[in-house]
Design a protein around this motif. Sequence first.
Motif, PDB file in Angstrom:
ATOM      1  N   VAL A  20      -3.386   4.905  10.031  1.00  0.00           N
ATOM      2  CA  VAL A  20      -3.131   3.162  10.680  1.00  0.00           C
ATOM      3  C   VAL A  20      -2.647   2.798  11.362  1.00  0.00           C
ATOM      4  O   VAL A  20      -2.184   1.241  11.386  1.00  0.00           O
ATOM      5  CB  VAL A  20      -1.848   2.887   9.525  1.00  0.00           C
ATOM      6  CG1 VAL A  20      -2.066   3.859   8.323  1.00  0.00           C
ATOM      7  CG2 VAL A  20      -0.628   3.408   9.501  1.00  0.00           C
ATOM      8  N   LEU A  21      -1.761   3.904  12.129  1.00  0.00           N
ATOM      9  CA  LEU A  21      -0.999   2.902  13.187  1.00  0.00           C
ATOM     10  C   LEU A  21      -1.753   2.857  14.211  1.00  0.00           C
ATOM     11  O   LEU A  21      -2.297   1.321  14.881  1.00  0.00           O
ATOM     12  CB  LEU A  21      -0.291   4.177  13.934  1.00  0.00           C
ATOM     13  CG  LEU A  21       1.333   4.395  13.411  1.00  0.00           C
ATOM     14  CD1 LEU A  21       1.643   5.353  13.833  1.00  0.00           C
ATOM     15  CD2 LEU A  21       2.071   3.162  12.346  1.00  0.00           C
ATOM     16  N   ASP A  22      -2.965   3.890  14.123  1.00  0.00           N
ATOM     17  CA  ASP A  22      -4.230   2.971  15.092  1.00  0.00           C
ATOM     18  C   ASP A  22      -5.025   1.589  14.777  1.00  0.00           C
ATOM     19  O   ASP A  22      -5.598   1.373  16.025  1.00  0.00           O
ATOM     20  CB  ASP A  22      -5.140   4.583  15.685  1.00  0.00           C
ATOM     21  CG  ASP A  22      -4.862   5.280  16.454  1.00  0.00           C
ATOM     22  OD1 ASP A  22      -3.841   5.148  17.242  1.00  0.00           O
ATOM     23  OD2 ASP A  22      -4.822   6.284  15.872  1.00  0.00           O
ATOM     24  N   ALA A  23      -5.478   1.854  13.918  1.00  0.00           N
ATOM     25  CA  ALA A  23      -5.864   0.246  13.220  1.00  0.00           C
ATOM     26  C   ALA A  23      -5.194  -0.214  13.075  1.00  0.00           C
ATOM     27  O   ALA A  23      -5.492  -1.745  13.613  1.00  0.00           O
ATOM     28  CB  ALA A  23      -6.521   0.889  11.514  1.00  0.00           C
ATOM     29  N   LEU A  24      -3.592  -0.676  12.923  1.00  0.00           N
ATOM     30  CA  LEU A  24      -3.015  -1.545  13.650  1.00  0.00           C
ATOM     31  C   LEU A  24      -3.049  -1.852  15.165  1.00  0.00           C
ATOM     32  O   LEU A  24      -3.147  -3.181  15.103  1.00  0.00           O
ATOM     33  CB  LEU A  24      -1.379  -1.453  12.920  1.00  0.00           C
ATOM     34  CG  LEU A  24      -1.474  -1.274  11.534  1.00  0.00           C
ATOM     35  CD1 LEU A  24       0.350  -0.376  11.694  1.00  0.00           C
ATOM     36  CD2 LEU A  24      -1.067  -3.184  11.300  1.00  0.00           C
ATOM     37  N   ASN A  65     -11.038   4.509   4.714  1.00  0.00           N
ATOM     38  CA  ASN A  65     -11.121   2.686   5.071  1.00  0.00           C
ATOM     39  C   ASN A  65      -9.537   2.326   5.331  1.00  0.00           C
ATOM     40  O   ASN A  65      -9.586   0.914   5.742  1.00  0.00           O
ATOM     41  CB  ASN A  65     -11.799   1.980   3.566  1.00  0.00           C
ATOM     42  CG  ASN A  65     -12.221   2.902   3.020  1.00  0.00           C
ATOM     43  OD1 ASN A  65     -13.909   2.404   3.220  1.00  0.00           O
ATOM     44  ND2 ASN A  65     -11.973   3.137   1.650  1.00  0.00           N
ATOM     45  N   VAL A  66      -9.420   2.509   6.591  1.00  0.00           N
ATOM     46  CA  VAL A  66      -8.360   2.715   7.004  1.00  0.00           C
ATOM     47  C   VAL A  66      -8.248   1.060   8.043  1.00  0.00           C
ATOM     48  O   VAL A  66      -7.021   0.428   7.790  1.00  0.00           O
ATOM     49  CB  VAL A  66      -7.512   3.763   7.967  1.00  0.00           C
ATOM     50  CG1 VAL A  66      -8.530   3.483   9.471  1.00  0.00           C
ATOM     51  CG2 VAL A  66      -6.828   3.646   8.690  1.00  0.00           C
ATOM     52  N   SER A  67      -9.104   0.560   8.769  1.00  0.00           N
ATOM     53  CA  SER A  67      -9.251  -0.974   8.756  1.00  0.00           C
ATOM     54  C   SER A  67      -8.966  -1.640   8.337  1.00  0.00           C
ATOM     55  O   SER A  67      -8.371  -2.550   8.559  1.00  0.00           O
ATOM     56  CB  SER A  67     -10.405  -0.378   9.716  1.00  0.00           C
ATOM     57  OG  SER A  67     -10.937   0.063  11.099  1.00  0.00           O
ATOM     58  N   THR A  68      -9.964  -1.275   6.873  1.00  0.00           N
ATOM     59  CA  THR A  68      -9.999  -2.474   5.634  1.00  0.00           C
ATOM     60  C   THR A  68      -8.412  -2.048   5.414  1.00  0.00           C
ATOM     61  O   THR A  68      -8.299  -3.487   4.816  1.00  0.00           O
ATOM     62  CB  THR A  68     -10.922  -2.505   5.224  1.00  0.00           C
ATOM     63  OG1 THR A  68     -11.992  -2.195   5.165  1.00  0.00           O
ATOM     64  CG2 THR A  68     -10.915  -2.526   4.106  1.00  0.00           C
ATOM     65  N   VAL A 126       0.672  -1.442  -0.092  1.00  0.00           N
ATOM     66  CA  VAL A 126       0.317  -0.050   0.007  1.00  0.00           C
ATOM     67  C   VAL A 126       1.162   1.191  -0.405  1.00  0.00           C
ATOM     68  O   VAL A 126       1.428   1.443   1.029  1.00  0.00           O
ATOM     69  CB  VAL A 126      -0.967  -0.092   1.589  1.00  0.00           C
ATOM     70  CG1 VAL A 126      -1.872   1.333   1.235  1.00  0.00           C
ATOM     71  CG2 VAL A 126      -1.547  -1.577   1.440  1.00  0.00           C
ATOM     72  N   ASP A 127       0.544   1.858  -1.114  1.00  0.00           N
ATOM     73  CA  ASP A 127       1.832   2.854  -1.024  1.00  0.00           C
ATOM     74  C   ASP A 127       1.152   3.745  -1.402  1.00  0.00           C
ATOM     75  O   ASP A 127       0.362   5.092  -1.933  1.00  0.00           O
ATOM     76  CB  ASP A 127       2.253   2.970  -2.840  1.00  0.00           C
ATOM     77  CG  ASP A 127       2.983   3.585  -2.745  1.00  0.00           C
ATOM     78  OD1 ASP A 127       4.254   5.283  -2.155  1.00  0.00           O
ATOM     79  OD2 ASP A 127       3.654   4.470  -4.304  1.00  0.00           O
ATOM     80  N   LEU A 128       1.278   5.038   0.415  1.00  0.00           N
ATOM     81  CA  LEU A 128       0.239   5.714   0.544  1.00  0.00           C
ATOM     82  C   LEU A 128       1.284   7.939   0.148  1.00  0.00           C
ATOM     83  O   LEU A 128       0.829   8.628   0.266  1.00  0.00           O
ATOM     84  CB  LEU A 128       0.678   5.897   2.621  1.00  0.00           C
ATOM     85  CG  LEU A 128      -0.236   5.118   3.104  1.00  0.00           C
ATOM     86  CD1 LEU A 128      -0.331   5.027   4.649  1.00  0.00           C
ATOM     87  CD2 LEU A 128      -1.783   4.925   2.515  1.00  0.00           C
ATOM     88  N   ASP A 129       2.757   7.460  -0.554  1.00  0.00           N
ATOM     89  CA  ASP A 129       2.966   8.443  -1.560  1.00  0.00           C
ATOM     90  C   ASP A 129       2.554   8.874  -3.339  1.00  0.00           C
ATOM     91  O   ASP A 129       2.352   9.676  -3.768  1.00  0.00           O
ATOM     92  CB  ASP A 129       4.160   7.951  -1.706  1.00  0.00           C
ATOM     93  CG  ASP A 129       5.091   9.550  -1.766  1.00  0.00           C
ATOM     94  OD1 ASP A 129       5.132  10.304  -0.694  1.00  0.00           O
ATOM     95  OD2 ASP A 129       6.710   9.035  -2.380  1.00  0.00           O
ATOM     96  N   THR A 132      -4.472  -7.954   4.408  1.00  0.00           N
ATOM     97  CA  THR A 132      -3.339  -9.218   4.360  1.00  0.00           C
ATOM     98  C   THR A 132      -2.443  -9.727   5.391  1.00  0.00           C
ATOM     99  O   THR A 132      -2.341  -8.518   6.693  1.00  0.00           O
ATOM    100  CB  THR A 132      -2.194  -8.606   3.050  1.00  0.00           C
ATOM    101  OG1 THR A 132      -1.706  -7.549   4.101  1.00  0.00           O
ATOM    102  CG2 THR A 132      -3.332  -8.184   1.882  1.00  0.00           C
ATOM    103  N   THR A 133      -1.831 -10.302   5.482  1.00  0.00           N
ATOM    104  CA  THR A 133      -0.813 -10.779   6.538  1.00  0.00           C
ATOM    105  C   THR A 133       0.200 -11.576   5.525  1.00  0.00           C
ATOM    106  O   THR A 133       0.711 -12.441   5.686  1.00  0.00           O
ATOM    107  CB  THR A 133      -1.101 -11.675   7.580  1.00  0.00           C
ATOM    108  OG1 THR A 133      -2.508 -10.979   7.823  1.00  0.00           O
ATOM    109  CG2 THR A 133      -0.028 -11.363   8.867  1.00  0.00           C
TER     110      THR A 133
END
Length: 434
Positions: A89-93, A67-70, A53-56, A75-76
């Motif tokens: 994304v850190l809170d979702a992680l 849709n950050v939780s999704t 996932v390229d957030l740049d 994936t893992t």
Amino acid sequence: MTVPTAAMVPRRVSQLLDSYAADEPVIALHGPRSVGKSTVLRVFADSRGVPVVDLDDPAVRDAVLPNVSTAVDATTPVCIDEYQHALEVLDALKARLNREGSLPGTAVLTGSTRHDALPRTAQALTGRLHVMTIWPLSQGELGGVREDLVEALRAEPDGTVAAHPTSATTRAEYVERVVAGGFPLAIRRAAAARNRWFDNYIDQSIERDAAELARLRQRQVLRDLLGRLAARTAQVMNLAETTSDLGIDRKTAEQYTRLLEDLFLVVRLPAWGKTLRARATARPKLHMVDSGLAARLMRVSPAKLATLDATALTEFGCLLETFVIGELRKQASWLDEAVAVGHWRTHDHDEVDFVIEFDDGRVLAFEVKANERVAGSDFKAMRKLREALGSRFVAGVAFSTGRRSYTYEDRLHVLPVDRLWRPVTSHLSDLARG
């Protein structure tokens, strides 16, 4: 020197990443922009059959934020590039780890800003996040060899010194390596194109990256400060002197210097061993993150550095020290154990350029000399350090641009600079078989 493309260069940090992913829930790869973090992440993701996932990419960022939780549950491992653009994304992680347990290999992230420089919300994964730093390409990575000088010196200093008794590297070749640096997208370019790349890199760092991280009111001052710091690479920090005519106060100068550190443009090398001698200084030294970037900011060319002009000799000495310290820092970062690094300097101006202290308290010390010959007086500071440490002092090395490797006296050695990227263990094995 034939330079492979960035995608062709196996990175030592990739091996560490594979190893750490077996133990750590989340790993964050931090380092300068364009240093190869994305390539390392893609190699890791491809080996596990997951996307990146390229957030740049603004379009990807716009899709992820609602849709950050999704995104982090998809994936893992979840692999996210330039995560500082969407710290949500850190809170979702964290929520995912709370649900599933802190399973090793849950996520790998990359970021172009020091983690501890990000807002407090970025600390959501404290205790579950392992941070690794990716530095510019090492000379061994560029040459396709496995550097092992630091680990070999720790294990067997005398044998290491004997491994390669002579060197064929010329001063001109050292100059070219220093000026080229280790940024993947810069090093394979011809000189003029490389200079343009560095200029664009500096522009983007100031105009985009610094502006995203902090509210900048004086971008030109930040640019000027970066140039001043480059001119003082490998010197003890003195911000008052460096910024005396920039029209900023001490607090602003420190804030701007920290900002340049947060963007991995400059690196503060802390003072080490302050308890060894009452007169040891506590002031750090400053190095540019890459000798090629420093050379461009200083506007010095290989032709200029190759002369024996007094100014050129001084500039080459500072750039060579930054180059060597950078290579040693990379090798130290690949070790299996955590180490402390720094420089040792007394108020009497006795100085050791780089010190590595291992977990058991044993120490390696390094000096960088731009001359072909190393005089006995060049070991003055290392002798003092050897005396202070006793049996904890494993070895002291004075690097030179000369051709010979030899032991000068007890635990003090002279090595050509290119010993940094000439493998020791494989050479000794070849000699044993021969």
